[in-house]
Motif scaffolding. Structure first.
Motif, PDB file in Angstrom:
ATOM      1  N   SER A  32      -9.169  37.292 -14.707  1.00 16.17           N
ATOM      2  CA  SER A  32      -9.155  38.642 -15.265  1.00 16.17           C
ATOM      3  C   SER A  32      -8.794  38.600 -16.749  1.00 16.17           C
ATOM      4  CB  SER A  32      -8.132  39.493 -14.524  1.00 16.17           C
ATOM      5  OG  SER A  32      -6.819  38.977 -14.733  1.00 16.17           O
ATOM      6  N   VAL A  40     -15.003  45.917 -12.016  1.00 16.50           N
ATOM      7  CA  VAL A  40     -15.279  45.272 -13.305  1.00 16.50           C
ATOM      8  C   VAL A  40     -14.294  45.783 -14.341  1.00 16.50           C
ATOM      9  CG1 VAL A  40     -17.711  44.756 -12.936  1.00 16.50           C
ATOM     10  CG2 VAL A  40     -17.057  47.014 -13.738  1.00 16.50           C
ATOM     11  N   GLU A  41     -14.150  45.013 -15.412  1.00 15.35           N
ATOM     12  CA  GLU A  41     -13.244  45.387 -16.484  1.00 15.35           C
ATOM     13  C   GLU A  41     -13.805  44.911 -17.813  1.00 15.35           C
ATOM     14  OE1 GLU A  41      -9.744  43.439 -14.949  1.00 15.35           O
ATOM     15  OE2 GLU A  41     -10.110  41.643 -16.140  1.00 15.35           O
ATOM     16  N   CYS A  42     -13.275  45.464 -18.889  1.00 13.31           N
ATOM     17  CA  CYS A  42     -13.710  45.034 -20.217  1.00 13.31           C
ATOM     18  C   CYS A  42     -12.580  45.257 -21.209  1.00 13.31           C
ATOM     19  CB  CYS A  42     -14.982  45.767 -20.656  1.00 13.31           C
ATOM     20  SG  CYS A  42     -14.718  47.481 -21.177  1.00 13.31           S
ATOM     21  N   ARG A 100     -15.963  54.541 -18.435  1.00 11.07           N
ATOM     22  CA  ARG A 100     -16.902  53.977 -17.455  1.00 11.07           C
ATOM     23  C   ARG A 100     -18.173  53.502 -18.144  1.00 11.07           C
ATOM     24  NH1 ARG A 100     -21.309  55.849 -14.667  1.00 11.07           N
ATOM     25  NH2 ARG A 100     -21.648  54.961 -12.567  1.00 11.07           N
ATOM     26  N   ARG A 131     -20.865  46.540 -20.753  1.00 10.98           N
ATOM     27  CA  ARG A 131     -20.443  45.166 -21.033  1.00 10.98           C
ATOM     28  C   ARG A 131     -20.301  44.312 -19.781  1.00 10.98           C
ATOM     29  NH1 ARG A 131     -15.975  46.700 -25.728  1.00 10.98           N
ATOM     30  NH2 ARG A 131     -17.443  47.905 -26.995  1.00 10.98           N
ATOM     31  N   ALA A 132     -20.638  44.886 -18.609  1.00  6.39           N
ATOM     32  CA  ALA A 132     -20.509  44.144 -17.353  1.00  6.39           C
ATOM     33  C   ALA A 132     -21.666  43.171 -17.192  1.00  6.39           C
ATOM     34  CB  ALA A 132     -20.481  45.116 -16.169  1.00  6.39           C
ATOM     35  N   LYS A 133     -21.406  42.086 -16.484  1.00  4.42           N
ATOM     36  CA  LYS A 133     -22.467  41.141 -16.144  1.00  4.42           C
ATOM     37  C   LYS A 133     -23.223  41.662 -14.927  1.00  4.42           C
ATOM     38  CE  LYS A 133     -19.447  37.848 -15.761  1.00  4.42           C
ATOM     39  NZ  LYS A 133     -18.800  36.537 -15.544  1.00  4.42           N
ATOM     40  N   CYS A 167     -11.123  54.682 -12.140  1.00  2.00           N
ATOM     41  CA  CYS A 167     -11.513  54.178 -13.452  1.00  2.00           C
ATOM     42  C   CYS A 167     -10.407  54.535 -14.444  1.00  2.00           C
ATOM     43  CB  CYS A 167     -12.837  54.818 -13.888  1.00  2.00           C
ATOM     44  SG  CYS A 167     -13.449  54.279 -15.498  1.00  2.00           S
ATOM     45  N   ILE A 221     -17.521  50.197 -19.890  1.00  2.00           N
ATOM     46  CA  ILE A 221     -17.354  49.084 -18.936  1.00  2.00           C
ATOM     47  C   ILE A 221     -18.714  48.608 -18.433  1.00  2.00           C
ATOM     48  CG2 ILE A 221     -16.463  48.464 -16.663  1.00  2.00           C
ATOM     49  CD1 ILE A 221     -14.172  50.468 -17.186  1.00  2.00           C
ATOM     50  N   LEU A 222     -19.559  49.537 -18.006  1.00  2.00           N
ATOM     51  CA  LEU A 222     -20.852  49.151 -17.448  1.00  2.00           C
ATOM     52  C   LEU A 222     -21.759  48.533 -18.498  1.00  2.00           C
ATOM     53  CD1 LEU A 222     -21.554  52.153 -15.049  1.00  2.00           C
ATOM     54  CD2 LEU A 222     -20.674  49.876 -14.494  1.00  2.00           C
ATOM     55  N   GLU A 275     -21.894  41.292 -11.388  1.00  2.00           N
ATOM     56  CA  GLU A 275     -20.690  42.020 -11.000  1.00  2.00           C
ATOM     57  C   GLU A 275     -21.013  43.349 -10.334  1.00  2.00           C
ATOM     58  OE1 GLU A 275     -17.352  40.629 -14.230  1.00  2.00           O
ATOM     59  OE2 GLU A 275     -18.863  42.067 -14.903  1.00  2.00           O
TER      60      GLU A 275
END
Length: 931
Positions: free
Chosen positions: A847, A544-546, A528, A534-536, A653, A531-532, A539
């Motif tokens: 995606s 969200v995903e990475c 988690r 690297r999130a925009k 997650c 992911i956060l 979003e």
């Protein structure tokens, strides 16, 4: 031991209706007809005021009626409840018109006429019950009605008792339906099937027999049946099935076209043909159309079996526990109606079969859905109702059936499990074949998420607080393990190791507000965090995903620790599985038949529920320790991290793995072992334009072979294409509205309202996002209702998709909003569907998985890859409009940015026009108002 039946006083049946007014609801207004003949139509407030001084009204669908009037819940005599009691397992759309049609009455158009019809409908139901009062189905009906009258004051209780001519002692015994259901019996294994082929001429003759004399002549249908026969020839090489790719334009009649050779092959060779679909709607449609082949109900039930996953069927053990609940006041009525249905149902299917899906909206899904095995808690042969189980009945009937109508998910999961409970079918028909790529993608993927891992912990350890029947592995196997150290030790080791998996309450600990409990939760927290990071920003609030790499050291360490924990869990489970399986051989002479069956079921459960996912998860975690893949190198799998949110709330997650090309495992596990496979659809190929050349047609076929897995099989596919007989140029219009901003919810909603009003209803609105669907529904439901146009919506109305389609089909002036499930497999002929509106171009979701497929499966043309997907979806949607030769329909796209190349895939002769909303409204009124 036979349960004593409640005593009953027999009398002459008579018709007795409640002294109630009849109520028909519009949106914010209604029509009320008193038993004395006084008629009132007016606003909801006045309707509500009058109802306060009257007995509970007679109506259809109490919750929907209250919603439309803007009133809170109120007592009512709901005709749907009476229908479910008197005619269980009989289909009916849950509206006044739908109910009238189900009872062979012509529904009037005006609300006053409908109000006058309601008492007649109640009378018809009670007459039906009285005529069958001595039927086995109604043996305990009086005792059940008396119980409902005494306990919940059911307003129809006295009417039912009068129709049955009985006064019975109230009893709960009628709810114990398992006592009256037939038991299945084991039979000898079937002999191997013969190998008699079906020639094209044979297929044509069988089709003519099914259609009967005087049937409409469809040369395209006969040509299609001939081509389909290619899948029913003797296989010449192991692993090389006879494969036919057949595209059949809408209106060809492909269902009976492939049923003809399939049924003939099954009858000649003594083995079933499996017909697989993507949607439940088409499963039901195929089952209904095949009635022309076997019109006698008993023979049809024997010859045609619908197969679905266990979670679709009524679980008798769940039913027993609901009946035994300490307080039944809140569930007695829905449970009683389910019990009536269980005695009449063909196969116990709660999802899309003969179950009245509107019961979930009348009483709430929490009263119906828990009656199915939705959490995988089936204990198989250890269940006291194993011999009556609907699922076990369907599995055994399928082995001797002629046609088994299944779905892609079940067929692929069974294949992945080595054939599963149903064995490996030799002949397969995949209808809706354009969905094979997506179905295989779901079936052959793996998800190491908090939800999946927590579910495995629950399966192993059982309920850890709260109400659940989950007994845990120790309880399920206690009779098989006893005090044997060789089995107890690995069991205890496994249960101890299972505590590394996410514990109850794990979602609240994802946000790092609390310390993680175990290595799985620590891994999820680290994922988690990555992911956060690297999130925009835009979003926020959405899933969200990475990518995995670059991989932070903390994630790598957490993944390695979790991998060790999974190994400590898998090893004792594997030992337990192997030692249980060894008993089948070592103790062959001592084991009772029941114990042998239970050991086989236990081994199967350990393999499927634990060992297979643990193996996949360990492989996925191993990827974290490997160096990242070089850019541009084609992978076998696509791995990524994702954080799932719903309405802004984090719900799961973890790590996901999909095959880059899921048709490869489909071809190897499903198609290659079969002897013959037919893959068919109205949209197998991507038609990029009417003036295609030979090279373009060949490219379209190659793309279809890639998307269906045919390219991975040794023998080339037999290709067949049959054009639609419909005159699309004359019977349809295609419009692109250019002055509506798709990003402005108010403009989009206003456009839907104007277009739906112009068509006078009969409109299907399609959306690419549930959020936008709900927004439009909330804005236009009342304005449409004020114009006499009822609006229904997937993800809003608590009805399953099949019931929503039934309502839409029955209500000629209704409108329906939906997403992907409504775009495919929905068959609504006639004026009930005359307008289709798409909110925007259905581009594929951007995606990580799509990015990799776009890069490596597009043959160097990523833009064309996206175009083909969007063009295919638009063509599928367009295909909903014309289902018969005399249908007329308008297709509207509210997206001015739609490239013309995407609309080139519409049927020949259809020329899309770009215009403003005002002109589109005028065009719809003129075109649809001509008749």
């Amino acid at each position: 031991m036979t349960t004593p039946r409640p005593s009953a006083e027999l009398r002459q049946p008579r018709l007795l209706l409640p002294d109630s007014p009849a109520l028909i609801a519009g949106f914010g207004r209604g029509t009320l007809l008193t038993p004395d003949g006084e008629l009132f139509s007016g606003p909801a407030l006045e309707i509500g005021r009058r109802l306060r001084d009257m007995p509970p009204p007679m109506l259809v669908h109490a919750p929907a009626t209250a919603r439309r009037l803007g009133l809170g819940p109120f007592p009512a005599c709901d005709l749907l409840e009476l229908f479910a009691f008197c005619l269980p397992a009989r289909p009916a759309a849950p509206t006044p018109r739908g109910l009238a049609m189900a009872l062979d009455r012509d529904p009037p158009e005006d609300e006053e006429g409908l109000a006058a019809l309601l008492p007649e409908l109640a009378t018809a139901m009670l007459r039906h019950l009285a005529a069958g009062r001595n039927a086995p189905l109604n043996r305990d009906a009086a005792a059940l009605a008396a119980k409902l009258g005494a306990e919940v004051h059911w307003p129809w209780a006295d009417s039912v008792l009068a129709a049955l001519g009985q006064q019975a002692r109230p009893s709960l015994d009628p709810l114990k339906v398992w006592r009256r259901l037939p038991e299945w019996e084991e039979v000898a294994p079937p002999p191997p099937p013969a190998q008699h082929p079906v020639s094209p001429a044979d297929a044509r003759r069988r089709l003519a027999e099914i259609l009967g004399e005087g049937a409409e002549q469809r040369p395209q249908q006969a040509d299609y049946a001939s081509a389909a026969a290619g899948a029913f020839q003797a296989r010449e090489t192991r692993g090389a099935p006879n494969l036919v790719l057949a595209e059949a334009g809408t209106g060809t009649g492909k269902t009976l076209g492939y049923v003809a050779p399939a049924s003939l092959w099954a009858e000649r060779n003594g083995a079933p043909v499996w017909i697989s679909t993507f949607t439940r709607n088409l499963q039901r449609q195929i089952d209904q159309e095949a009635a022309r082949l076997y019109p006698e109900p008993a023979e049809r039930r024997r010859r045609i079996v619908v197969r679905k996953g266990r979670e679709n069927y009524l679980c008798l053990l769940n039913m027993e526990e609901a009946v035994g609940a300490a307080s039944m006041a809140g569930i007695l009525l829905p449970l009683s109606l389910v019990a009536r249905w269980a005695l009449a149902t063909r196969d116990g299917d709660l999802q899309g079969g003969d179950f009245p899906g509107w019961l979930t909206e009348l009483f709430g899904p929490h009263h119906v859905w828990p009656l199915a095995d939705r959490r995988g808690e089936c204990i198989h042969s250890a269940c006291g109702h194993y011999k009556q189980c609907f699922v076990e009945h369907s599995i055994r009937r399928a082995k001797s059936a002629t046609l088994v109508v299944a779905n892609h998910a079940l067929v692929m999961v069974q294949a992945a499990l080595g054939g599963g409970e149903d064995g490996r079918p030799l002949r397969l028909v995949f209808d809706e074949g354009h969905h094979l790529f997506d179905a295989a993608d779901a079936a052959f993927s793996a998800d190491l998420t908090g939800g999946e891992a927590a579910e495995l912990r629950r399966w192993l350890l059982g309920a850890e607080g709260g109400r659940s029947r989950a007994r845990g592995l120790a309880r399920r196997l206690e009779d098989l393990i006893g005090d044997r150290p060789d089995l107890l030790l690995p069991l205890e080791e496994a249960l101890q190791a299972a505590r590394a998996l996410p514990a109850p309450g794990w979602p609240s600990r994802l946000s790092e507000m609390d310390e993680p409990r175990g290595t799985a939760e620590a891994f999820l927290q680290s994922v988690r965090r990555q992911i956060l990071a690297r999130a925009k920003d835009e979003e926020a609030g959405y899933g969200v995903e990475c990518d995995l790499h670059p991989l932070p050291e903390a994630v790598a360490e957490a993944g390695a620790a979790l991998a060790e924990s999974l190994t400590r869990l898998k090893n004792p489970l594997q030992a337990l599985h192997d030692r249980l399986a060894a008993r089948l051989e070592d103790e062959a002479e001592e084991l009772e038949v029941g114990d042998r069956i239970r050991i086989e079921a236990a081994c199967r459960g350990l393999e499927r529920r634990a060992l297979m996912p643990l193996t996949a998860w360990s492989a996925m975690l191993g990827t974290l320790a490997s160096p990242p893949r070089a850019p541009g190198l084609r992978p076998d799998y696509v791995d990524w991290f994702a954080l799932d949110r719903r309405e802004g709330r984090e719900i799961d997650c973890g790590m996901h793995r999909h095959h880059l090309d899921p048709t490869q495992p489909f071809a190897m596990a499903v198609a290659a072992p079969a002897h013959g496979v037919l893959i068919t659809s109205a949209t197998l190929r991507d038609h990029a334009g009417a003036a295609e050349g030979e090279e373009d047609r060949e490219a379209a076929w190659r793309a279809a072979e890639s998307r269906t897995g045919a390219a991975h099989l040794p023998n080339p596919a037999i290709r067949a294409a049959v054009a639609s007989p419909f005159d699309y140029a004359t019977r349809t219009r295609a419009l692109v509205v250019e002055d509506v901003s798709k990003g402005d919810p108010a403009q989009v909603a206003a456009a839907y309202r104007a277009l739906f009003t112009a068509s006078g209803g009969g409109a299907l609105g399609l959306f690419t996002a549930v959020r936008r669907l709900r927004d439009v529904q909330s804005r236009i439901a009342q304005p449409l209702a004020e114009r006499g146009i009822p609006l229904y919506a997937q993800h809003v109305d608590a009805m399953d998709n099949a019931t929503l389609v039934d309502v839409f089909r029955a209500e000629e002036h209704a409108c329906l909003l939906g997403t992907d499930a409504m775009r495919d497999g929905v068959d609504v002929p006639g004026r009930s569907l005359r307008l289709l509106v798409f909110d925007r171009v259905p581009w594929p979701r951007p995606s990580i998985l799509h990015r990799e497929r776009r890069t490596h499966l597009s043959e160097g043309q990523p833009k064309s890859y996206d175009d083909a997907i969007a063009r295919h979806r638009l063509r599928q949607a367009f295909g909903r409009l014309i289902r018969r030769g005399d249908d007329k329909g308008v297709f509207v796209l509210l997206d001015k940015s739609c490239p013309s190349r995407l609309l080139a895939g519409l049927p020949p002769g259809v020329v899309p026009r770009r215009l403003g909303l005002r002109d589109a409204v005028a065009e719809i009124r003129e075109f649809l108002g001509e008749d």
